[in-house]
Motif scaffolding. Structure first.
Motif, PDB file in Angstrom:
ATOM      1  N   THR A 222      -6.132  -5.745   7.213  1.00 49.16           N
ATOM      2  CA  THR A 222      -5.733  -5.259   6.265  1.00 49.16           C
ATOM      3  C   THR A 222      -6.990  -4.861   4.714  1.00 49.16           C
ATOM      4  N   TYR A 223      -8.078  -6.243   4.892  1.00 48.14           N
ATOM      5  CA  TYR A 223      -9.385  -5.828   4.408  1.00 48.14           C
ATOM      6  C   TYR A 223      -9.867  -4.395   4.768  1.00 48.14           C
ATOM      7  N   HIS A 226      -7.917  -0.531   4.523  1.00 48.54           N
ATOM      8  CA  HIS A 226      -8.303  -0.638   2.679  1.00 48.54           C
ATOM      9  C   HIS A 226      -9.759   0.249   2.743  1.00 48.54           C
ATOM     10  N   THR A 230      -9.767   4.407   1.224  1.00 43.70           N
ATOM     11  CA  THR A 230     -10.562   4.707   0.603  1.00 43.70           C
ATOM     12  C   THR A 230     -11.606   5.177   0.358  1.00 43.70           C
ATOM     13  N   ASN A 260      -8.960  -3.850  -6.284  1.00 47.41           N
ATOM     14  CA  ASN A 260      -9.758  -4.876  -5.571  1.00 47.41           C
ATOM     15  C   ASN A 260      -9.336  -5.844  -5.174  1.00 47.41           C
ATOM     16  N   ILE A 264      -4.817  -5.200  -2.646  1.00 40.96           N
ATOM     17  CA  ILE A 264      -5.471  -5.197  -0.769  1.00 40.96           C
ATOM     18  C   ILE A 264      -4.247  -5.698  -0.339  1.00 40.96           C
TER      19      ILE A 264
END
Length: 323
Positions: A222-223, A226, A230, A260, A264
Motif C-alpha cells: 500500500t505504501y 501510494h 502520486t 501522508n 494511505i
C-alpha cells in the motif's frame, strides 16, 4: 553498476525523501537512551550560513510549553526546500537563540556510514524481487519513476517495497529543485553547532528504519502503491504544503498530515505518526522534569492533524501554547 554503488546512491536519496515518515527519515543518528540524554560533540561548521529570507506575516507556526523552571519550543519543519524559500521569522530566531539544547528527530542527517548497514539489513530482498509484488501497470510506472531517483527498474528490483517507496518519493522532488541541504533541520543544526548548543535526537537510525521494515506485506505494498500513484503530482503537492506551512495555515498543514498518514492506511498512520509522537511526548515530559530552555524541530506532520505531539501532551495535562 554494482550493488554497492546503487546502495550508495540510495543512501543519499534516503536522506532527502519526502512526505510522512519519508520526510522524517531526513536524519539518522541516535542519542536518547533510557533516562539519560546523550550529547553530540560540538564543532564549528566549515562555513557560516547565509540568513534565511523572512517569511511574509508571522511565518511558520511555533508552540511553547512552560513550567516553573523549563521552556520547551516546538517547531514543525520541512526537510527539503527550494533555493530562496522565505521561511525565517523573528519569533523562531528568538526562541532558537534562547535555547541551550536543540532536539531533532535524529542528530545527524548525513551519516551514510550509519545508514548503509541498516539499508543492507532491512532494505533488500533479492529472493523476492519488487517485480513480484506489483501489477504490470505498476511496474510500468516504476520503470518511469526509478530513473528520477538515479536508478533503473532493474536496479531497484531487489529493494523491499518500503525502501523502493522512499526512492520513488524522492525523484520528482529533487527534479523540481527541492534540496535536503536547504531543509530546515540542516540549517538549524549548523546554527546550533556554530552557537555551541547541545544537539539531541528522539530516535535512532535503527528505530526509524525498523518501523518501516516491520510493516506488514500488505502495508508495504500500500505504501509503495501510494507513491507510484502520486508520483506525477508529488512536487506540486509539496509546493502546496510549503505554502501552507509558511502561511501558518492550520487546515493545509492538517491536510498534509492526513494525506501522508491515515489517508494511505491506518497502519501507516500508526507507525509513522501516532506511535512516534507518543514516544516523543514521553521524552518531552521527561525533559520538562528538568530545567532550562530547549528548542525542538521535527517534521511538520507530527505537529498537525491527528494524534499530534501537542494533543498527546495536552491529554497529560501539559499546556502547549501556539505562539
Amino acid at each position: 553498476m554494482n550493488l554497492q554503488i546503487v546502495l550508495g546512491r540510495a543512501a543519499s536519496r534516503v536522506q532527502s525523501v519526502g512526505a510522512g515518515m519519508a520526510l522524517g527519515l531526513a536524519a539518522w543518528a541516535a542519542i536518547f537512551a533510557g533516562e539519560a540524554y546523550a550529547e553530540t560533540p560540538v564543532a564549528p561548521p566549515p562555513v557560516a550560513l547565509a540568513p534565511i529570507a523572512r517569511a511574509a506575516g508571522d511565518g511558520p507556526p511555533l508552540w511553547v510549553i512552560r513550567d516553573a523552571d523549563s521552556t520547551v519550543y516546538l517547531y514543525g519543519t520541512i526537510h527539503l526546500l527550494k533555493p530562496g524559500t522565505a521561511w525565517g521569522s523573528d519569533k523562531v530566531d528568538a526562541a532558537f537563540d534562547s535555547a541551550s539544547d536543540v532536539w531533532f528527530e535524529v542528530t545527524s542527517p548525513d551519516d551514510q556510514a550509519a545508514i548503509m548497514p541498516i539499508i543492507q539489513q532491512y532494505g533488500l530482498s533479492p529472493e523476492r524481487p519488487l517485480s513480484s509484488w506489483l501489477t504490470p501497470d505498476e511496474l510500468a510506472t516504476l520503470a518511469i519513476a526509478a530513473p528520477a531517483a538515479g536508478l533503473t527498474a532493474q536496479q531497484i528490483d531487489p529493494f523491499r517495497p518500503w525502501f523502493a517507496a522512499l526512492m520513488i518519493a524522492t525523484g520528482p522532488l529533487t527534479a523540481a529543485g527541492y534540496d535536503p541541504k536547504l531543509g530546515v533541520e540542516m540549517n538549524l543544526r549548523t546554527r546550533a553547532l556554530a552557537a555551541g548548543k547541545t544537539i539531541h535526537g528522539f530516535e535512532t537510525i535503527d528505530q526509524q528504519i525498523g518501523g518501516l521494515a516491520r510493516m506488514s506485506d500488505d502495508g508495504q505494498k500500500t505504501y509503495l502503491r501510494h507513491y507510484l500513484k502520486t508520483y506525477g503530482t508529488a512536487a506540486a503537492d509539496l509546493d502546496r504544503v510549503v505554502a501552507g506551512w509558511i502561511a501558518n495555515d492550520p487546515a493545509a498543514m492538517a491536510q498534509y498530515a492526513h494525506e501522508n498518514g491515515r489517508a494511505i492506511s491506518e497502519e501507516t498512520h500508526q507507525i509513522f505518526m501516532a506511535s512516534r509522537n507518543a514516544d516523543w511526548a514521553d521524552q518531552i515530559e521527561t525533559l520538562l522534569a528538568g530545567s532550562g530552555t530547549s528548542f525542538i524541530a521535527v517534521g511538520l506532520g507530527h505537529l498537525a492533524g491527528d494524534d499530534t505531539v501537542q494533543d498527546l501532551l495536552a491529554a497529560r495535562g501539559i499546556s502547549v501554547i501556539r505562539q
